[in-house]
Design an enzyme around this catalytic site. Structure first.
Site, short mmCIF file in Angstrom:
data_model
loop_
_atom_site.label_atom_id
_atom_site.label_comp_id
_atom_site.label_asym_id
_atom_site.label_seq_id
_atom_site.Cartn_x
_atom_site.Cartn_y
_atom_site.Cartn_z
N TRP A 102 -4.23 21.13 30.48
CA TRP A 102 -3.41 20.50 31.60
C TRP A 102 -4.19 20.37 32.71
O TRP A 102 -5.27 21.12 33.17
CB TRP A 102 -2.63 21.86 32.35
CG TRP A 102 -1.42 22.46 31.80
CD1 TRP A 102 -0.24 22.51 32.47
CD2 TRP A 102 -1.15 22.90 30.56
NE1 TRP A 102 0.85 22.86 31.50
CE2 TRP A 102 0.24 23.33 30.50
CE3 TRP A 102 -1.80 23.17 29.39
CZ2 TRP A 102 0.86 23.90 29.45
CZ3 TRP A 102 -1.17 23.73 28.30
CH2 TRP A 102 0.02 24.01 28.25
N VAL B 54 -3.95 16.36 25.98
CA VAL B 54 -4.18 16.28 27.47
C VAL B 54 -2.98 16.21 28.15
O VAL B 54 -2.09 15.24 27.84
CB VAL B 54 -5.06 15.23 27.95
CG1 VAL B 54 -5.32 15.31 29.30
CG2 VAL B 54 -6.64 15.16 27.30
N LYS B 55 -2.82 16.80 29.27
CA LYS B 55 -1.42 16.80 30.03
C LYS B 55 -1.97 16.57 31.31
O LYS B 55 -2.48 17.21 31.96
CB LYS B 55 -0.82 18.35 29.79
CG LYS B 55 0.60 18.55 30.61
CD LYS B 55 1.08 19.52 30.82
CE LYS B 55 1.99 19.66 31.88
NZ LYS B 55 2.50 21.19 32.30
N VAL B 56 -0.93 15.48 31.84
CA VAL B 56 -1.31 15.05 33.30
C VAL B 56 0.03 14.89 33.84
O VAL B 56 1.09 14.90 33.31
CB VAL B 56 -1.95 13.89 33.56
CG1 VAL B 56 -3.75 14.04 33.10
CG2 VAL B 56 -1.71 12.62 32.58
#
Lengths: 308, 308, 308, 308, 308
Positions: free
Chosen positions: E173, E207-209
């Site tokens: 995150w 990936v977390k955005v």
């Protein structure tokens, strides 16, 4: 001449440490059964860590033979002390020569007075060293009141566990000091009793504190001392409270002598400690900074007080 | 002759901990099955860490037999408590003598009130000690709200993992405190519910919080309490919310008694906790600072409330 | 409501193990305090390792519900046994479901009867498993008389040490067997007393032997039995000698029942064991190979004998 | 689009392993939920360790594409097997390419047939390899009856413990063999049931045995089979007894196919296994030594039998 | 009956992670192959860490069944999510019961909002926990922009390495936040793209955005966006730039939904993310704060968008 029988008193003291293995009990007994006070349940210990803590000149110039580590071994032996405590270097220097002549305590942490920092000694020896040197115990200093207290408590937690597994008891020097406390609080009776309690809760087998003064430092404590009329006027009163605060007298609590002073003062203080039920004295500068003959005489007199 | 049968209620509680190994479940059951409340799913625990946290005089002068560690063991046994919780020194002092008579919880971290620092207890014992002493659980205090919280969460993460591998459950004391919170926030209902949630998320098997007050502290929380009409007027209401916040009642949540107070107040509070679905009380000063006979009576009355 | 009080007799028994840490004492107390005989100092244990030792058909065909591991857990619980002993697989199968309902003993070594070799069980579990499964003790079989005895003694030396450090006591099954002994020597009174002594000297907390027969096997022993008129005629006489040989009765010695036999024989044997001062029975096939109702009745009758 | 729902049957099977952590359960579920039989509680596994055990020529010459490790991965995937089992090298060769397409079992010990020794495989892989390769389980062969059995049981004890801690279940191939057993005893019904029991007691999650023959080998067992009229005439009868001997059907027991044989024989045998309550088949040579199309057809037919 | 086939698209995605071992690939595939979107290369993940991050009342009062950890497991399963992410406590509470029903991600660090400090989550779980709980990945939050970023990067460096060795991929995150950034910079397009790049460079597999806004925050970046006419007007434009910034689309990048909002807004946003080439959504509050039926409908609609 040793016909050392473990006395009823020593057996009673050992019975307080029932959760410990026989190795720990055996090493406690080695100290309790040794020397002039052997078997009485009282202890007089010679500690010489001032070379590290205050520097050699301040420590040994008053009585130059003390520069030599052998001097202290021989003094502890000849005076009939229960044990001799010192940092790694001093013990290393004499441990082989004096093997079997006096129980030794390896002081595992020490502070020098060159660095300026929140009080927090360095760990300067290990349990393995204590075993290698044939010690009867490890020693460790904590400074309750220091903002670095967690570091010290963490260290002693691991050292006590390791020492215990290897059959060694632990002596904790508990000296309140640091940014949490004003100077006048360091030897206040409430703070000293608290310091003794902390050492006991950390698992100390023997606790060393300074003789408390007739001051109550913490506000919340003041109310309690007043409400319950806890006597603090004489040193004997205060020692009695510290002993009570050490698991109701079920942990060995001994008192340091502090700075060098005249013989009369030392003996007067010891009488009060004995009257209050203290288990003995740990006497460094008042012993090794005197000429040898005087030191032997003083230690003999101190032991006589505890013996009577 | 002993005839402890594990009840359906205890089996139900154990079923909430299905990811844990049978060792952890067995030790939870040891506590849930022991004492007057054994089998009811309710717990009353005697904790005595005040000697370390507040000093011996403040803690034990009101009832001087409490200076003696054996006193508390015997009190917990005679009162029929589910467990007795204390730091290393107190447990060490009696663990051999009282072996098998009451489940014990080793409190692995403790703060003294001499140092001035952002709240962060020192770790003063280890999982190995808990096993050596025959404990049924480890205990640990966190201070959500302290800027040192990451240190505490890191420590408990490793201790829970180690304890779990060795079959020991964990009790977390979750007390919001520190620079992130004003004094009035420490027992606010939103903050207490949050503190309980954090302990559960960290993996606690049993959570201990203080009885929450009728205050909502955080602005974002206020909006939610208002919007959803979450009742907070009575202590029972607030306890219900804390229990719900502890995984919808699927973790054991017990409530501390706080400072010593009169018997009526203690019992009134316990009635509310029971009415709100709390799993029990952890009662230290209100127990050991009373004379023994009164303490036994009070604990019996408390247990009666939980039992009915 | 549970009211297990540790009795004076249990305290006396625990006092024999004073070198052990409180964890070991606590787990001994868990077994001594549990079940119908809880608090009497007597023990009846249900062992089910025959599936491994003799194969499933020979073990469980006489009473087919015994194929199911849960059957034995429930039998031990309902019969009020002090403990249930089994290999890893059987404990694993029920440990979560029955957590906290009966103390368990993980048998750490086991032999199957398919291989032909000098008697030497394989180690089939570990102390970590015992902790993970919430056991109160580890169990281990030695075969004095086997030329592989050193392997077994080496293994148990390490396992006892590890178990002890983690607070677990050890039960040793001591069965003389192997190329050093003729069949008729295996249950001879001199050999059985010797086997008990070996287990005690290896550090066992509880020793299990077979009821000795009125045979003296070793020539050197024969002379001594005769010279000192050591009575061996009744089983009670022989049990008395085995108990004496187990540190003068200061280690718990229990007796196995051996092959399944009729109820009268079992009860007659137990009466003799009780009369001779035996601490109890470990009864496997005579329990689980009977229909459940009969087994419960038999175990109740056995416990009644030990209780009276 | 995948819509794997865990069925009630799979949940029931997982409930038998309640002492295991969720990681072990998850990996058991990965195998039980995968492939054509996913969700039925039945399993067909493709094992290819014959290259190591019998040499490449004997193994792969009948169907030369099998020299290539990818062939077997693709066969297991296309046939819809629950899992594919092989030694380190074969898995290593395809694990990246086929990641996520079929659960794999790393066979951690293997014997070659060049050395002549009492049966005892070498450990040729580790739990770390199984994790690195993304396996769903470890596999291990024991030879009850071998005088080297203690070596194998010691090895699997440690591997199961390590695998379990890392969330991996264990499949034990239990093949009686060695100097303790005549050839005709290796597949006797009493011996096969015993072999299954041993694997379960060692902690296996899945047990693989050979289909037992209508022979009772051990004298003591013969008496019991006769006395209790245990039917052994049909393979279904014998499979039923093996399943019962595997903790009353509470451990997954699957059956190997043995040497390559004609399709009719294979299917007839599988029908009997299914009728007797076996949990499935592990089919190596009968699959990969046939031409691919035939193998796929055979495996589909086998799965159809288990599915009905 | 399950027939999950790994599609060409999933194989292509896995090919981007060629330096990883097959265990990491297998666990990536477990998530990519699971649920409604299984095989499409798109992912919808249910994350529930708000109990820890924002407190239980703010998180669960809008839809009270969410206080119960089982609720979220069941929601993720019934909605057909690719995975469910939560801190230790929530996973622990259901991992055994729901084993094998949905891939899980253990969030290894978490912040509470009681303490006031530079953004830096505490590490609250370990890789060992992830294995014990059968997780398919670990999750970790970094706050680029915080002056404590080195602590977080140090922690994730070690955790990724350890996870990777044990076959577990890592989801990062990446939320820009802290004293280095003004509020309006936190979701700026240049900053979000930068945050994604940092996560990829740290070794994240997923990936977390947050969905970026049409703001360019850094002066140096502004010049470049202008000079090269990088479009930022639509969310699809901006998502495209973030995906490009994640190793030219060769790392899986998914987008969080942020605060709860109305259904139309959620779906509109998801359409833009899909149009811009985003790999999916991680949707917490927008899912679990709605009534269950609405949440299931919303998640189905979201998945439909990604699927088309």
């Amino acid at each position: 001449m040793s016909t050392t029988k473990t006395t009823e008193r020593v057996k009673q003291i050992l019975s307080w440490y029932g959760s410990d293995n026989p190795g720990v009990l055996t090493n406690l007994a080695r100290m309790l059964n040794h020397g002039t006070l052997g078997g009485t349940g009282k202890m007089v210990i010679l500690p010489v860590d001032q070379g590290f803590e205050h520097g050699p000149t301040r420590s040994f110039a008053p009585n130059p033979p003390g520069y030599d580590p052998d001097y202290h071994y021989q003094l502890a032996i000849d005076a009939g002390c229960n044990a001799y405590a010192a940092p790694l270097g001093f013990l290393d220097a004499g441990a082989a020569r004096f093997a079997g002549q006096v129980p030794t305590i390896l002081k595992l942490n020490n502070s020098d007075s060159l660095a300026k920092m929140e009080p927090c000694p360095a760990v300067t020896g290990s349990v393995k060293d204590a075993l290698r040197l044939g010690c009867a115990a490890i020693g460790f200093t904590i400074y309750p009141g220091s903002s670095a207290r967690n570091t010290m408590y963490d260290e002693i937690r691991e050292l006590i566990l390791e020492a215990r597994e290897h059959g060694l008891p632990t002596v904790i020097w508990s000296y309140p000091r640091g940014s949490g406390l004003a100077k006048e609080g360091e030897q206040a009776i409430d703070v000293t009793a608290y310091a003794a309690q902390i050492a006991c809760q950390l698992g100390a087998h023997v606790v060393k504190v300074k003789p408390p003064k007739d001051v109550v430092y913490q506000d919340e404590a003041k109310k309690v001392f007043e409400k319950f009329n806890i006597p603090t006027k004489t040193l004997a009163d205060r020692v009695r409270h510290v002993v009570q605060s050490s698991f109701n007298g079920r942990r060995i609590v001994i008192f340091s002598g502090g700075e060098a002073k005249d013989t009369q003062s030392v003996l007067a203080e010891v009488k009060e400690i004995a009257a209050g039920g203290g288990f003995g004295s740990i006497m460094g500068r008042n012993a090794f900074q005197r000429p040898r003959a005087e030191a032997l005489q003083l230690l003999a007199d101190v032991m006589k007080i505890y013996h009577s």
